[in-house]
Design a protein around this motif. Structure first.
Motif, PDB file in Angstrom:
ATOM      1  N   MET A   2       0.850  -1.188   0.000  1.00 50.17           N
ATOM      2  CA  MET A   2       0.000   0.000   0.000  1.00 50.17           C
ATOM      3  C   MET A   2       0.883   1.233   0.000  1.00 50.17           C
ATOM      4  O   MET A   2       1.892   1.281   0.703  1.00 50.17           O
ATOM      5  N   SER A  36      -7.213   1.836  -6.590  1.00 53.15           N
ATOM      6  CA  SER A  36      -7.335   3.033  -5.759  1.00 53.15           C
ATOM      7  C   SER A  36      -8.431   2.828  -4.722  1.00 53.15           C
ATOM      8  O   SER A  36      -9.548   2.415  -5.053  1.00 53.15           O
ATOM      9  N   ILE A  37      -8.121   3.130  -3.476  1.00 49.88           N
ATOM     10  CA  ILE A  37      -9.091   2.967  -2.384  1.00 49.88           C
ATOM     11  C   ILE A  37      -9.750   4.314  -2.113  1.00 49.88           C
ATOM     12  O   ILE A  37      -9.059   5.313  -1.920  1.00 49.88           O
ATOM     13  N   THR A  43     -11.231   7.484  -0.416  1.00 51.09           N
ATOM     14  CA  THR A  43     -10.838   8.096   0.864  1.00 51.09           C
ATOM     15  C   THR A  43     -12.037   8.565   1.687  1.00 51.09           C
ATOM     16  O   THR A  43     -11.880   8.999   2.822  1.00 51.09           O
ATOM     17  N   VAL A  99     -12.395   2.888   6.932  1.00 49.28           N
ATOM     18  CA  VAL A  99     -11.282   1.992   6.651  1.00 49.28           C
ATOM     19  C   VAL A  99     -11.691   0.550   6.969  1.00 49.28           C
ATOM     20  O   VAL A  99     -12.158   0.256   8.067  1.00 49.28           O
ATOM     21  N   ARG A 100     -11.509  -0.362   5.999  1.00 51.13           N
ATOM     22  CA  ARG A 100     -11.882  -1.776   6.193  1.00 51.13           C
ATOM     23  C   ARG A 100     -10.657  -2.610   6.595  1.00 51.13           C
ATOM     24  O   ARG A 100     -10.805  -3.740   7.029  1.00 51.13           O
ATOM     25  N   ARG A 101      -9.484  -2.012   6.444  1.00 50.45           N
ATOM     26  CA  ARG A 101      -8.264  -2.746   6.777  1.00 50.45           C
ATOM     27  C   ARG A 101      -8.196  -2.989   8.296  1.00 50.45           C
ATOM     28  O   ARG A 101      -8.516  -2.120   9.104  1.00 50.45           O
TER      29      ARG A 101
END
Length: 204
Positions: free
Chosen positions: A172, A193-194, A196, A200-202
């Protein structure tokens, strides 16, 4: 990964070199006079003044005839290019580079009696990294710190080829989108692309 593309991972071992030669080459380098290349007419050979000329563009040192004669006298040898004196030419070249191509607190810093490289891309200190082929020792001689033994390269691999040995590869970064083509070309990895504006799923 992209910034470090030119710097391979190296496995090194000690090389047996005489420490006194670094100091001697440094002493000779300090007595050499820097010259410049004079503009030559078409078809005429290049004319150079002084003992050596610094090629800033290619980061190289070019010795003049006068410089070679002077170096032979300072080293106390008849022929610098004979087989037994080959190391002297190499060490003198590195010593001249250390004095005229590498600037303290720009290319390297002296910290706790050691020469530490400043990364040219990030400006950060590269602890543990050393210049090869006697250049680091030439800088140590220039700055008057303890000269550490020169390593020899036993094996080397580029970062890209090293990472490609892993079965799974991911990462990342905030700058991957602009290098998407390079990531695909080198690693066959897609860049996603994540958004913004979403939670946040991480799982950290």
């Amino acid at each position: 990964l992209i910034d470090e593309a030119r710097t391979p991972l190296i496995i090194s071992g000690p090389a047996q070199r005489a420490q006194s030669l670094y100091m001697k080459a440094d002493g000779v380098a300090r007595q050499m006079a820097r010259g410049e290349e004079l503009p030559a007419k078409p078809g005429e050979p290049k004319q150079m003044t002084g003992d050596f000329v610094v090629d800033e563009k290619n980061r190289n040192i070019v010795m003049t005839e006068d410089g070679l004669e002077k170096a032979e006298k300072l080293f106390g040898v008849d022929n610098l290019f004979s087989l037994e004196n080959a190391a002297m030419v190499h060490h003198l070249d590195q010593a001249l580079k250390a004095h005229h191509l590498f600037e303290r607190d720009v290319d390297y810093v002296v910290k706790d009696g050691e020469i530490i490289i400043v990364d040219e891309f990030t400006g950060r200190l590269s602890e543990g990294r050393r210049y090869s082929e006697g250049l680091h020792q030439a800088l140590e001689a220039k700055e008057g710190v303890q000269i550490q033994e020169e390593p020899q390269t036993l094996a080397e691999i580029t970062y890209q080829n090293y990472f490609r040995m892993y079965e799974k590869l991911a990462g990342m970064t905030g700058t991957a989108a602009t290098e998407a083509a390079e990531f695909w070309e080198i690693y066959k990895l897609d860049v996603v692309s994540i958004p913004t504006n979403k939670p946040v799923r991480r799982v950290d």
